[in-house]
Design a protein around this motif. Sequence first.
Motif, mmCIF file in Angstrom:
data_model
loop_
_atom_site.group_PDB
_atom_site.id
_atom_site.type_symbol
_atom_site.label_atom_id
_atom_site.label_comp_id
_atom_site.label_asym_id
_atom_site.label_seq_id
_atom_site.Cartn_x
_atom_site.Cartn_y
_atom_site.Cartn_z
ATOM 1 N N PRO A 51 0.784 -1.235 0.000
ATOM 2 C CA PRO A 51 0.000 0.000 0.000
ATOM 3 C C PRO A 51 0.817 1.287 0.000
ATOM 4 N N ILE A 52 2.109 1.211 0.238
ATOM 5 C CA ILE A 52 2.918 2.422 0.217
ATOM 6 C C ILE A 52 2.973 3.012 -1.191
ATOM 7 N N ARG A 53 3.005 2.157 -2.204
ATOM 8 C CA ARG A 53 3.144 2.634 -3.580
ATOM 9 C C ARG A 53 1.835 2.608 -4.372
ATOM 10 N N THR A 54 1.120 1.481 -4.314
ATOM 11 C CA THR A 54 -0.051 1.301 -5.164
ATOM 12 C C THR A 54 -1.232 0.808 -4.337
ATOM 13 N N GLN A 55 -2.393 1.364 -4.605
ATOM 14 C CA GLN A 55 -3.602 0.906 -3.953
ATOM 15 C C GLN A 55 -4.371 0.000 -4.910
ATOM 16 N N LYS A 56 -4.872 -1.100 -4.355
ATOM 17 C CA LYS A 56 -5.646 -2.066 -5.125
ATOM 18 C C LYS A 56 -7.063 -2.064 -4.555
ATOM 19 N N PHE A 57 -8.038 -1.854 -5.432
ATOM 20 C CA PHE A 57 -9.425 -1.775 -5.011
ATOM 21 C C PHE A 57 -10.261 -2.801 -5.763
ATOM 22 N N SER A 58 -11.232 -3.366 -5.079
ATOM 23 C CA SER A 58 -12.204 -4.258 -5.695
ATOM 24 C C SER A 58 -13.495 -3.479 -5.876
ATOM 25 N N ILE A 59 -13.958 -3.376 -7.123
ATOM 26 C CA ILE A 59 -15.209 -2.687 -7.426
ATOM 27 C C ILE A 59 -16.192 -3.700 -7.992
ATOM 28 N N VAL A 60 -17.391 -3.723 -7.409
ATOM 29 C CA VAL A 60 -18.454 -4.604 -7.877
ATOM 30 C C VAL A 60 -19.471 -3.745 -8.616
ATOM 31 N N GLU A 61 -19.627 -3.973 -9.909
ATOM 32 C CA GLU A 61 -20.616 -3.253 -10.702
ATOM 33 C C GLU A 61 -21.883 -4.088 -10.688
ATOM 34 N N THR A 62 -22.959 -3.545 -10.145
ATOM 35 C CA THR A 62 -24.205 -4.277 -10.007
ATOM 36 C C THR A 62 -25.389 -3.340 -10.164
ATOM 37 N N THR A 63 -26.539 -3.883 -10.535
ATOM 38 C CA THR A 63 -27.741 -3.055 -10.679
ATOM 39 C C THR A 63 -28.398 -2.789 -9.331
ATOM 40 N N THR A 64 -28.016 -3.530 -8.289
ATOM 41 C CA THR A 64 -28.588 -3.334 -6.959
ATOM 42 C C THR A 64 -27.471 -3.171 -5.930
ATOM 43 N N PRO A 65 -26.772 -2.024 -5.956
ATOM 44 C CA PRO A 65 -25.662 -1.841 -5.026
ATOM 45 C C PRO A 65 -26.121 -1.638 -3.584
ATOM 46 N N THR A 66 -25.310 -2.123 -2.665
ATOM 47 C CA THR A 66 -25.522 -1.865 -1.246
ATOM 48 C C THR A 66 -24.817 -0.557 -0.916
ATOM 49 N N ALA A 67 -25.502 0.315 -0.212
ATOM 50 C CA ALA A 67 -24.942 1.634 0.103
ATOM 51 C C ALA A 67 -23.705 1.510 0.972
ATOM 52 N N LEU A 68 -22.769 2.434 0.778
ATOM 53 C CA LEU A 68 -21.549 2.554 1.574
ATOM 54 C C LEU A 68 -20.651 1.321 1.502
ATOM 55 N N THR A 69 -20.619 0.671 0.353
ATOM 56 C CA THR A 69 -19.737 -0.477 0.122
ATOM 57 C C THR A 69 -18.976 -0.243 -1.176
ATOM 58 N N ASN A 70 -18.295 -1.290 -1.640
ATOM 59 C CA ASN A 70 -17.554 -1.213 -2.893
ATOM 60 C C ASN A 70 -18.440 -1.513 -4.107
ATOM 61 N N GLN A 71 -19.754 -1.499 -3.925
ATOM 62 C CA GLN A 71 -20.686 -1.776 -5.016
ATOM 63 C C GLN A 71 -21.201 -0.468 -5.609
ATOM 64 N N VAL A 72 -21.342 -0.462 -6.937
ATOM 65 C CA VAL A 72 -21.804 0.740 -7.628
ATOM 66 C C VAL A 72 -22.581 0.324 -8.874
ATOM 67 N N ASN A 73 -23.559 1.137 -9.251
ATOM 68 C CA ASN A 73 -24.340 0.891 -10.459
ATOM 69 C C ASN A 73 -23.912 1.886 -11.526
ATOM 70 N N LEU A 74 -23.122 1.418 -12.468
ATOM 71 C CA LEU A 74 -22.682 2.241 -13.607
ATOM 72 C C LEU A 74 -23.511 1.816 -14.810
ATOM 73 N N ASN A 75 -24.761 2.248 -14.830
ATOM 74 C CA ASN A 75 -25.713 1.721 -15.796
ATOM 75 C C ASN A 75 -25.573 2.289 -17.199
ATOM 76 N N TYR A 76 -24.729 3.289 -17.396
ATOM 77 C CA TYR A 76 -24.517 3.825 -18.736
ATOM 78 C C TYR A 76 -23.194 3.312 -19.285
ATOM 79 N N LYS A 77 -23.247 2.657 -20.446
ATOM 80 C CA LYS A 77 -22.007 2.245 -21.092
ATOM 81 C C LYS A 77 -21.305 3.484 -21.633
ATOM 82 N N GLY A 78 -20.000 3.378 -21.738
ATOM 83 C CA GLY A 78 -19.253 4.491 -22.294
ATOM 84 C C GLY A 78 -18.221 5.008 -21.321
ATOM 85 N N LYS A 79 -17.838 6.253 -21.530
ATOM 86 C CA LYS A 79 -16.747 6.830 -20.746
ATOM 87 C C LYS A 79 -17.276 7.583 -19.536
#
Length: 119
Positions: A51-79
């Motif tokens: 962790p001194i140099r690089t941070q590694k994160f786990s992101i869960v892309e889901t349509t039903t995210p749980t609040a305040l966790t590593n889950q997120v709903n990125l429902n639009y494709k693209g940038k």
Amino acid sequence: MWIIQQGTTRYVYATCREKSLLVNPYYVVKFVNDLGKNPRYCILTDVSSYPIRTQKFSIVETTTPTALTNQVNLNYKGKWEYFIYESAVNNSIDTTGLTLVERGKLLVTNTPVTRETYV
């Protein structure tokens, strides 16, 4: 650039410690679609072995995210653009007054992305 496939879990990497002011921060990530609408948030914890140099994160892309966790709903494709803020607490996504430690671009797709490997 991060690439996240919809409906999957993905490890992403960042270098947040360079601008970090806290010793063991949580990271609040704000995602903004290039159209500039409907920001999304999640809270990430560093799971890196180094962790001194690089941070590694786990992101869960889901349509039903749980609040305040590593889950997120990125429902639009693209940038998208992402903004990573450091936080002393893991129970709020309010970025007011937090230190911005990294920002970058993200591509959201619904098909697997293969990366070229060269020898």
